[in-house]
Scaffold this motif. Structure first.
Motif, PDB file in Angstrom:
ATOM      1  N   ALA A   1       2.965  14.761  -5.043  1.00 55.70           N
ATOM      2  CA  ALA A   1       3.533  13.768  -5.962  1.00 55.70           C
ATOM      3  C   ALA A   1       2.687  12.511  -5.989  1.00 55.70           C
ATOM      4  O   ALA A   1       2.707  11.767  -6.981  1.00 55.70           O
ATOM      5  CB  ALA A   1       4.966  13.425  -5.533  1.00 55.70           C
ATOM      6  N   ALA A   2       1.952  12.246  -4.900  1.00 50.03           N
ATOM      7  CA  ALA A   2       1.104  11.054  -4.822  1.00 50.03           C
ATOM      8  C   ALA A   2      -0.176  11.424  -4.085  1.00 50.03           C
ATOM      9  O   ALA A   2      -0.127  11.941  -2.968  1.00 50.03           O
ATOM     10  CB  ALA A   2       1.817   9.918  -4.107  1.00 50.03           C
TER      11      ALA A   2
ATOM     12  N   SER B   1      -2.120  -3.757  -5.531  1.00 52.10           N
ATOM     13  CA  SER B   1      -1.710  -2.529  -4.866  1.00 52.10           C
ATOM     14  C   SER B   1      -1.829  -2.654  -3.350  1.00 52.10           C
ATOM     15  O   SER B   1      -0.977  -2.150  -2.602  1.00 52.10           O
ATOM     16  CB  SER B   1      -2.551  -1.357  -5.369  1.00 52.10           C
TER      17      SER B   1
ATOM     18  N   PRO C   1      -1.582   3.541  -8.815  1.00 55.73           N
ATOM     19  CA  PRO C   1      -0.574   3.065  -9.768  1.00 55.73           C
ATOM     20  C   PRO C   1       0.812   2.971  -9.131  1.00 55.73           C
ATOM     21  O   PRO C   1       1.103   3.606  -8.109  1.00 55.73           O
ATOM     22  CB  PRO C   1      -0.608   4.132 -10.867  1.00 55.73           C
ATOM     23  N   GLU C   2       1.669   2.213  -9.765  1.00 58.84           N
ATOM     24  CA  GLU C   2       2.977   1.924  -9.193  1.00 58.84           C
ATOM     25  C   GLU C   2       3.808   3.183  -8.947  1.00 58.84           C
ATOM     26  O   GLU C   2       4.552   3.249  -7.964  1.00 58.84           O
ATOM     27  CB  GLU C   2       3.750   0.955 -10.102  1.00 58.84           C
ATOM     28  N   ALA C   3       3.710   4.181  -9.803  1.00 57.13           N
ATOM     29  CA  ALA C   3       4.507   5.395  -9.589  1.00 57.13           C
ATOM     30  C   ALA C   3       4.167   6.039  -8.242  1.00 57.13           C
ATOM     31  O   ALA C   3       5.058   6.537  -7.536  1.00 57.13           O
ATOM     32  CB  ALA C   3       4.273   6.382 -10.728  1.00 57.13           C
ATOM     33  N   GLU C   4       2.904   6.022  -7.875  1.00 59.62           N
ATOM     34  CA  GLU C   4       2.507   6.610  -6.594  1.00 59.62           C
ATOM     35  C   GLU C   4       2.899   5.700  -5.432  1.00 59.62           C
ATOM     36  O   GLU C   4       3.251   6.180  -4.349  1.00 59.62           O
ATOM     37  CB  GLU C   4       1.016   6.911  -6.598  1.00 59.62           C
TER      38      GLU C   4
ATOM     39  N   ALA D   1       5.563   3.878  -5.416  1.00 56.72           N
ATOM     40  CA  ALA D   1       7.006   4.101  -5.282  1.00 56.72           C
ATOM     41  C   ALA D   1       7.289   5.412  -4.573  1.00 56.72           C
ATOM     42  O   ALA D   1       8.216   5.494  -3.748  1.00 56.72           O
ATOM     43  CB  ALA D   1       7.665   4.084  -6.664  1.00 56.72           C
ATOM     44  N   ALA D   2       6.513   6.431  -4.854  1.00 55.06           N
ATOM     45  CA  ALA D   2       6.705   7.715  -4.178  1.00 55.06           C
ATOM     46  C   ALA D   2       6.431   7.582  -2.688  1.00 55.06           C
ATOM     47  O   ALA D   2       7.156   8.134  -1.850  1.00 55.06           O
ATOM     48  CB  ALA D   2       5.798   8.775  -4.799  1.00 55.06           C
TER      49      ALA D   2
END
Length: 372
Positions: free
Chosen positions: A34-35, A282, A348-351, A353-354
């Protein structure tokens, strides 16, 4: 006997893949991550101008790339205030390190490095029969004084130092590195790996004359420019040393698509400035995630954050394995005491957050395993 007759040196070397890539792990796990935060790749990606240049060059991929890397070398020379004769372009810093070791290191030759520093350099030295002399870090920093002291003892062909450092993310001032160059023993070449220097604080890049015969500086488009898959690196050094690369380098090693992308990336200074801001934010996010979970983020001058898990190597390994089980790809340093840490790339933020969602459970699983 049937089959190839290996050299005595090759016969003694292990046949291993030193870095198990995320793709290999995904195949073994039968599911994707996922990340992807373990390989110090720049997940924000390259300049849009670089992407467009590579797309435009794809139609001409039936042609070999320019073996002289003429346009890219000219642009790099302008950027660094030197001559094209001071620059060699190659297949990433890894490829250039291999060429350099091939040029200078033979069986039994001494080479000085830090114990736990970037291991690919060590693989090249072993592959050509060199003898590694390792010194410990000083805390979380490579130790210039210890490297120079060992060099004075063994008269090495090469001294290797990365500034900023991988795997710890630390850095020395450019003045410290420049002072180190002044003390390099006669007949020794300092290999200065600056893969992350574009992301470091002002004053980290050492003020070194490109014509100084005591040092060669390695740079890459893999980190700040987000082009790890394009495999473009370059070295800056004395023209005599740079010319020697022509004796052994793969003259058609550079793909013309990569050449076009690197040239466009170098010219897009606006994107480069934007990238420094993205990576800085980041890094701050990763540091806060670590602190929120009771861990200690180490100061970073790179595009990753090394996080002290506040235990030993076995505990950090358990955290890493639990993160892998939770579909988060990270890595960790190899050598104690640094293996108390995990190393997490910016992205990136999605990673982010994961990673933030998975870390508490990974720590709980590691603590439960250590209490058994």
């Amino acid at each position: 006997m049937t089959g190839p007759r290996y050299t005595p040196l090759a016969a003694t070397l292990p046949s291993t893949v030193p870095f198990v890539g995320p793709e290999t792990q995904e195949r073994l796990r039968a599911r994707p991550f996922a990340a992807r935060l373990g390989a110090n790749e720049n997940g924000f990606g390259p300049s849009p101008r670089a992407i467009a240049a590579m797309a435009a060059a794809a139609g001409d991929v039936w042609k070999y790339g320019d073996p002289e890397n003429f346009e890219l070398k000219a642009a790099l020379a302008t950027a660094h205030g030197c001559r094209p004769e001071n620059i060699v372009v190659g297949e990433g810093i890894d490829g250039l390190l291999g060429y350099l070791v091939r040029l200078l290191v033979g069986p039994g030759d001494a080479v000085v490095t830090s114990d736990g520093a970037y291991p690919t350099f060590n693989f090249h030295v072993a592959g050509f029969g060199g003898v590694l002399h390792k010194v410990p870090y000083a805390g979380n920093h490579e130790d210039p004084e210890a490297l120079l002291a060992r060099a004075a003892e063994v008269a090495p062909k090469l001294i290797y130092i990365a500034n900023p450092d991988n795997p710890m993310g630390s850095h020395h001032s450019g003045a410290t590195i420049a002072a180190m160059v002044e003390r390099v023993p006669e007949g020794t070449l300092l290999v200065l790996d600056e893969a992350y220097v574009e992301l470091a604080p002002e004053g980290t890049a050492a003020p070194i004359d490109a014509n100084d015969p005591r040092v060669i500086r390695m740079r890459t488009f893999s980190k700040a420019h987000g082009m790890a898959g394009a495999r473009v690196g370059y070295a800056i050094g004395h023209p005599d040393l740079i010319a020697a690369f022509d004796k052994i380098r793969n003259h058609f090693g550079m793909c013309r698509i990569s050449q076009a992308g690197a040239l466009a990336a170098l010219q897009d200074t606006t994107w480069a400035a934007f990238m420094r801001r993205l990576i800085g934010a980041s890094r701050d996010r990763l540091a806060q995630i670590a602190r929120d979970n009771g861990l200690v983020p180490l100061p970073s001058a790179t595009n990753f954050v090394t996080i002290d898990c506040c235990g030993d190597g076995a505990f950090a390994r358990a955290v890493l394995e639990a993160l892998t089980d939770a579909d988060i790809f990270v890595r960790m340093p190899f050598v104690a005491p640094h293996n108390r840490c995990i190393r997490v790339s910016c992205g990136p933020e999605a990673e982010m957050a994961a990673f933030a969602a998975a870390l508490p459970g990974a720590l709980a699983a590691a603590r439960a395993a250590s209490s058994r």
